[in-house]
Design a protein around this motif. Structure first.
Motif, PDB file in Angstrom:
ATOM      1  N   CYS A   1      58.467   1.012  51.366  1.00 22.91           N
ATOM      2  CA  CYS A   1      57.645   1.403  49.885  1.00 22.91           C
ATOM      3  C   CYS A   1      58.617   1.038  48.829  1.00 22.91           C
ATOM      4  O   CYS A   1      58.045   0.482  47.820  1.00 22.91           O
ATOM      5  CB  CYS A   1      57.222   2.799  50.193  1.00 22.91           C
ATOM      6  SG  CYS A   1      55.940   2.899  51.346  1.00 22.91           S
TER       7      CYS A   1
ATOM      8  N   ASN B   1      60.062   3.193  56.538  1.00 17.74           N
ATOM      9  CA  ASN B   1      58.662   3.468  55.883  1.00 17.74           C
ATOM     10  C   ASN B   1      59.187   3.627  54.359  1.00 17.74           C
ATOM     11  O   ASN B   1      58.547   3.082  53.430  1.00 17.74           O
ATOM     12  CB  ASN B   1      57.963   4.860  56.288  1.00 17.74           C
ATOM     13  CG  ASN B   1      56.826   4.884  55.248  1.00 17.74           C
ATOM     14  OD1 ASN B   1      56.120   4.097  54.971  1.00 17.74           O
ATOM     15  ND2 ASN B   1      56.543   6.408  54.870  1.00 17.74           N
TER      16      ASN B   1
ATOM     17  N   MET C   1      51.731   7.167  54.837  1.00 19.37           N
ATOM     18  CA  MET C   1      52.038   6.650  56.076  1.00 19.37           C
ATOM     19  C   MET C   1      52.995   7.574  56.709  1.00 19.37           C
ATOM     20  O   MET C   1      53.002   7.638  57.838  1.00 19.37           O
ATOM     21  CB  MET C   1      52.952   5.377  55.780  1.00 19.37           C
ATOM     22  CG  MET C   1      52.143   4.086  55.487  1.00 19.37           C
ATOM     23  SD  MET C   1      50.925   3.754  56.926  1.00 19.37           S
ATOM     24  CE  MET C   1      52.054   3.359  58.151  1.00 19.37           C
TER      25      MET C   1
ATOM     26  N   THR D   1      50.670  10.050  58.628  1.00 20.17           N
ATOM     27  CA  THR D   1      50.250   9.430  59.745  1.00 20.17           C
ATOM     28  C   THR D   1      51.273   9.207  60.970  1.00 20.17           C
ATOM     29  O   THR D   1      51.029   9.665  61.998  1.00 20.17           O
ATOM     30  CB  THR D   1      49.688   7.853  59.419  1.00 20.17           C
ATOM     31  OG1 THR D   1      48.703   8.175  58.505  1.00 20.17           O
ATOM     32  CG2 THR D   1      49.015   7.193  60.804  1.00 20.17           C
TER      33      THR D   1
ATOM     34  N   ARG E   1      53.649   5.674  50.710  1.00 19.41           N
ATOM     35  CA  ARG E   1      54.612   6.271  51.525  1.00 19.41           C
ATOM     36  C   ARG E   1      54.201   7.545  52.011  1.00 19.41           C
ATOM     37  O   ARG E   1      54.488   7.825  53.340  1.00 19.41           O
ATOM     38  CB  ARG E   1      55.906   6.583  50.591  1.00 19.41           C
ATOM     39  CG  ARG E   1      57.078   7.042  51.402  1.00 19.41           C
ATOM     40  CD  ARG E   1      58.455   7.281  50.556  1.00 19.41           C
ATOM     41  NE  ARG E   1      59.312   8.071  51.145  1.00 19.41           N
ATOM     42  CZ  ARG E   1      59.477   9.259  50.873  1.00 19.41           C
ATOM     43  NH1 ARG E   1      58.749  10.073  49.993  1.00 19.41           N
ATOM     44  NH2 ARG E   1      60.447   9.835  51.689  1.00 19.41           N
TER      45      ARG E   1
END
Length: 130
Positions: free
Chosen positions: A112, A108, A88, A91, A85
């Motif tokens: 997760c 997201n 990501m 990013t 988590r």
């Protein structure tokens, strides 16, 4: 309401506030801590993969159903989901802004959480109910 325009000058100016310092520090520490735990548990994961290579389903269920193996494996799944988590999130923060950012961050987190609940639930089922 429109978001303020963020330029290189805004980011480079130390008097402007860009993001939450405490949240960023917490995510940084969490990412490094979960990464270190993942490295520590890598030995157990390699043991499981090598030990279970070519085994029958009953042997896999028996090994993962052992509390000394299953409970740390469930813990590892939770740690990996947290690490995923945060990775990501780092990013996605670079590429998304506005409402799309909020939506993707929520998706997201939900993805997760779903992965963690499904994985931990499956392992705990094997440990406690066979």
């Amino acid at each position: 309401m429109r978001e303020p325009l963020i330029t290189k000058d805004t980011i480079a100016n130390p008097r402007t506030h860009y993001g939450s310092a405490s949240a960023s520090t917490r995510r940084f520490i969490t990412q490094r801590t979960t990464g270190a735990i993942n490295i520590a548990f890598l030995g157990m994961l390699l043991f499981l993969v090598i030990r279970l290579a070519g085994e029958e389903r009953m042997d896999v269920v028996a090994l993962v159903g052992n509390p000394w193996i299953g409970l740390p494996l469930a813990f590892l799944i939770g740690i990996v989901a947290t690490h995923m988590r945060n990775g990501m999130r780092d990013t996605l923060e670079d590429y998304l802004h506005g409402r799309m950012y909020s939506l993707v961050m929520m998706l997201n987190s939900l993805f997760c959480l779903l992965i963690a609940v499904a994985g931990i639930g499956a392992v705990l089922k094997l440990v406690f109910w066979g």
